[in-house]
Write a protein that holds these residues in place. Structure first.
Motif, PDB file in Angstrom:
ATOM      1  N   ASP A  15       7.861   6.843 -16.540  1.00 48.92           N
ATOM      2  CA  ASP A  15       6.867   7.327 -17.501  1.00 48.92           C
ATOM      3  C   ASP A  15       5.694   6.354 -17.616  1.00 48.92           C
ATOM      4  OD1 ASP A  15       5.559   8.694 -19.495  1.00 48.92           O
ATOM      5  OD2 ASP A  15       6.935   8.098 -21.104  1.00 48.92           O
ATOM      6  N   TYR A  16       4.958   6.219 -16.525  1.00 43.12           N
ATOM      7  CA  TYR A  16       3.765   5.377 -16.560  1.00 43.12           C
ATOM      8  C   TYR A  16       2.651   6.040 -15.750  1.00 43.12           C
ATOM      9  CZ  TYR A  16       6.073   3.762 -12.233  1.00 43.12           C
ATOM     10  OH  TYR A  16       6.725   3.701 -11.028  1.00 43.12           O
ATOM     11  N   GLY A  17       1.439   5.805 -16.179  1.00 37.67           N
ATOM     12  CA  GLY A  17       0.261   6.350 -15.515  1.00 37.67           C
ATOM     13  C   GLY A  17      -0.921   5.441 -15.749  1.00 37.67           C
ATOM     14  N   MET A  18      -2.020   5.739 -15.096  1.00 38.85           N
ATOM     15  CA  MET A  18      -3.237   4.943 -15.244  1.00 38.85           C
ATOM     16  C   MET A  18      -4.454   5.843 -15.233  1.00 38.85           C
ATOM     17  SD  MET A  18      -2.593   1.573 -12.853  1.00 38.85           S
ATOM     18  CE  MET A  18      -1.039   0.675 -12.959  1.00 38.85           C
ATOM     19  N   LEU A  19      -5.484   5.364 -15.907  1.00 43.00           N
ATOM     20  CA  LEU A  19      -6.795   5.997 -15.855  1.00 43.00           C
ATOM     21  C   LEU A  19      -7.746   5.072 -15.119  1.00 43.00           C
ATOM     22  CD1 LEU A  19      -5.651   6.173 -19.085  1.00 43.00           C
ATOM     23  CD2 LEU A  19      -7.497   7.858 -19.146  1.00 43.00           C
ATOM     24  N   VAL A  20      -8.601   5.650 -14.290  1.00 42.29           N
ATOM     25  CA  VAL A  20      -9.774   4.955 -13.781  1.00 42.29           C
ATOM     26  C   VAL A  20     -10.921   5.396 -14.676  1.00 42.29           C
ATOM     27  CG1 VAL A  20     -11.342   4.644 -11.832  1.00 42.29           C
ATOM     28  CG2 VAL A  20      -8.886   4.950 -11.433  1.00 42.29           C
ATOM     29  N   VAL A  21     -11.549   4.458 -15.384  1.00 41.40           N
ATOM     30  CA  VAL A  21     -12.548   4.840 -16.380  1.00 41.40           C
ATOM     31  C   VAL A  21     -13.956   4.487 -15.921  1.00 41.40           C
ATOM     32  CG1 VAL A  21     -10.930   4.687 -18.303  1.00 41.40           C
ATOM     33  CG2 VAL A  21     -12.262   2.664 -17.653  1.00 41.40           C
ATOM     34  N   ASN A  22     -14.907   5.236 -16.421  1.00 44.43           N
ATOM     35  CA  ASN A  22     -16.315   4.947 -16.190  1.00 44.43           C
ATOM     36  C   ASN A  22     -16.750   3.779 -17.072  1.00 44.43           C
ATOM     37  OD1 ASN A  22     -17.045   7.226 -14.357  1.00 44.43           O
ATOM     38  ND2 ASN A  22     -16.411   8.461 -16.115  1.00 44.43           N
ATOM     39  N   MET A  25       6.526   1.031  -9.186  1.00 44.14           N
ATOM     40  CA  MET A  25       5.350   0.714  -9.980  1.00 44.14           C
ATOM     41  C   MET A  25       4.335  -0.073  -9.152  1.00 44.14           C
ATOM     42  SD  MET A  25       3.399   0.612 -12.556  1.00 44.14           S
ATOM     43  CE  MET A  25       2.758  -0.131 -14.033  1.00 44.14           C
ATOM     44  N   LYS A  26       4.809  -0.986  -8.340  1.00 42.14           N
ATOM     45  CA  LYS A  26       3.894  -1.793  -7.525  1.00 42.14           C
ATOM     46  C   LYS A  26       3.121  -0.942  -6.525  1.00 42.14           C
ATOM     47  CE  LYS A  26       7.194  -4.879  -6.774  1.00 42.14           C
ATOM     48  NZ  LYS A  26       7.914  -6.034  -6.175  1.00 42.14           N
ATOM     49  N   THR A  27       3.803   0.009  -5.887  1.00 42.16           N
ATOM     50  CA  THR A  27       3.094   0.859  -4.934  1.00 42.16           C
ATOM     51  C   THR A  27       2.133   1.809  -5.659  1.00 42.16           C
ATOM     52  OG1 THR A  27       4.977   2.386  -4.893  1.00 42.16           O
ATOM     53  CG2 THR A  27       4.870   0.727  -3.176  1.00 42.16           C
ATOM     54  N   PHE A  28       2.540   2.282  -6.809  1.00 38.18           N
ATOM     55  CA  PHE A  28       1.643   3.121  -7.606  1.00 38.18           C
ATOM     56  C   PHE A  28       0.401   2.333  -8.018  1.00 38.18           C
ATOM     57  CE2 PHE A  28       0.305   4.508 -11.902  1.00 38.18           C
ATOM     58  CZ  PHE A  28      -0.184   5.760 -11.576  1.00 38.18           C
ATOM     59  N   TYR A  29       0.604   1.118  -8.463  1.00 39.87           N
ATOM     60  CA  TYR A  29      -0.529   0.284  -8.857  1.00 39.87           C
ATOM     61  C   TYR A  29      -1.470   0.051  -7.668  1.00 39.87           C
ATOM     62  CZ  TYR A  29      -3.432  -3.536 -10.286  1.00 39.87           C
ATOM     63  OH  TYR A  29      -4.533  -4.303 -10.541  1.00 39.87           O
ATOM     64  N   VAL A  87       0.847  -1.180   0.000  1.00 37.72           N
ATOM     65  CA  VAL A  87       0.000   0.000   0.000  1.00 37.72           C
ATOM     66  C   VAL A  87       0.885   1.232   0.000  1.00 37.72           C
ATOM     67  CG1 VAL A  87      -1.741   1.298   1.257  1.00 37.72           C
ATOM     68  CG2 VAL A  87      -1.838  -1.202   1.219  1.00 37.72           C
ATOM     69  N   VAL A  88       0.640   2.140  -0.932  1.00 39.82           N
ATOM     70  CA  VAL A  88       1.492   3.308  -1.090  1.00 39.82           C
ATOM     71  C   VAL A  88       1.424   4.178   0.166  1.00 39.82           C
ATOM     72  CG1 VAL A  88      -0.320   4.729  -2.114  1.00 39.82           C
ATOM     73  CG2 VAL A  88       2.054   5.188  -2.683  1.00 39.82           C
ATOM     74  N   ALA A  89       2.574   4.758   0.502  1.00 41.07           N
ATOM     75  CA  ALA A  89       2.666   5.543   1.733  1.00 41.07           C
ATOM     76  C   ALA A  89       1.780   6.777   1.693  1.00 41.07           C
ATOM     77  CB  ALA A  89       4.113   5.958   1.962  1.00 41.07           C
ATOM     78  N   ALA A  90       1.488   7.260   0.485  1.00 42.16           N
ATOM     79  CA  ALA A  90       0.674   8.480   0.373  1.00 42.16           C
ATOM     80  C   ALA A  90      -0.739   8.297   0.880  1.00 42.16           C
ATOM     81  CB  ALA A  90       0.637   8.943  -1.087  1.00 42.16           C
TER      82      ALA A  90
END
Length: 328
Positions: free
Chosen positions: A196-203, A313-317, A30-33
């Motif tokens: 250089d990676y990101g994600m979208l949460v989509v409807n 990447m794992k914590t970001f995911y 779980v990401v620290a943020a």
């Protein structure tokens, strides 16, 4: 040939290596943020901080459904065509040589066209991939498709079309509810392509389907290694038309230090293919595989590089999965 990517329900960081004795399970941290208030509260806060920007005509409605409908209507075939024409050039960084040759390949339903606008309203396009996640609503792409870099702005009006082919979107459009990039992407004095990676949460689409249910998805593999064969897919722009998935296979090699990335020689992965998946253990007949990387930067010629999917990447995911679960 069209392949349906299977949407199995195993953990997202599983890896099945050809010639390996067993599946390797990697725990999600779980990401620290998230903070001391607990994961659910942290996910709610993150979902608020980076809500996708929608500013098209009709988007000021108080109804979320009306906002989504306005955004889908905004992306007409003509406007999508402009986005394809504006696919921006990648980084001009020079990478060391590898051996490869582009080959004809299949069409993956889980890979799709991502259209969006920059803060100034300029339309653009990248490639995204559905993640086989518990939330069923995550799409992976390059960070530079979501945020223009340090000191600059988020992109806006994103719609993802899985399986996009020759101007057709067989599963409909999935509007962005939330977008996020690696925390390292937008800090410092210049873009950090190593993150250089990101994600979208989509409807959901107009039929009420999640993106995973509609198009299938791939699990993320964190252990890509030198010498493994990887298959790249992307909606390449000029000299390609951006309407079809281009395909390339090569053996993975490390980039030249100090750049700590992976590279392949795939000259058909041109601007517009950014965010497209690097698939390990790809089976041409079944369309199955695992995401080991993504298209990030090239040298405006032969080579494409990917961030390494490491602990960052794992914590970001993990954070994005929480945000996905928090989606209404």
């Amino acid at each position: 040939m069209f392949h349906q990517s299977p949407a199995t329900r195993r953990g997202p960081f599983l890896r099945l290596g050809q010639g390996r004795a067993a599946l390797v399970a990697v725990c999600l941290a779980v990401v620290a943020a998230v903070g001391s208030s607990g994961p659910a509260v942290g996910a709610d806060r993150a979902a608020t901080e980076h809500r996708a920007i929608v500013d098209v005509p009709g988007s000021r409605s108080t109804s979320e459904q009306a906002r989504q409908s306005a955004l889908l209507a905004y992306w007409t075939p003509e406007r999508i065509g402009k986005a394809l024409a504006n696919e921006e050039a990648g980084d001009s960084r020079s990478l060391s040589r590898a051996q490869a040759a582009p080959v004809d390949g299949p069409h993956s339903t889980a890979v799709g066209k991502l259209v969006f606008e920059h803060a100034d309203g300029k339309p653009d396009a990248c490639t995204g991939t559905v993640i086989n996640s518990d939330s069923e609503v995550l799409v992976l792409t390059a960070a530079h498709c979501l945020h223009d870099g340090p000191g600059l702005d988020w992109t806006k009006n994103q719609v993802f079309y899985p399986g996009f082919h020759d101007g057709s979107a067989p599963y409909g459009g999935f509007t962005a509810w939330n977008i996020a990039t690696s925390p390292a992407w937008s800090v410092g004095s210049k873009p950090d392509y190593q993150h250089d990676y990101g994600m979208l949460v989509v409807n959901d689409n107009a039929a009420g389907e999640t993106v995973l249910d509609a198009a299938g998805g791939y699990q993320i593999a964190p252990d890509m290694r030198t010498g493994e064969q990887v298959s790249l897919i992307g909606y390449s722009g000029p000299p390609y038309d951006g309407n079809h998935q281009e395909f390339c296979q090569d053996l993975v090699e490390p980039t030249v230090p100090p750049l700590n990335m992976w590279q392949v020689e795939c000259p058909n992965m041109t601007p517009g293919s950014s965010g497209g998946p690097w698939l390990l253990d790809y089976d041409y007949d079944t369309g199955t595989g695992y995401i080991g990387g993504l298209n990030s930067i090239n040298d405006t010629g032969d080579f494409m590089a990917s961030p390494r999917f490491d602990n960052d990447m794992k914590t970001f995911y993990a954070m994005m999965e929480q945000i996905g679960e928090a989606r209404p």
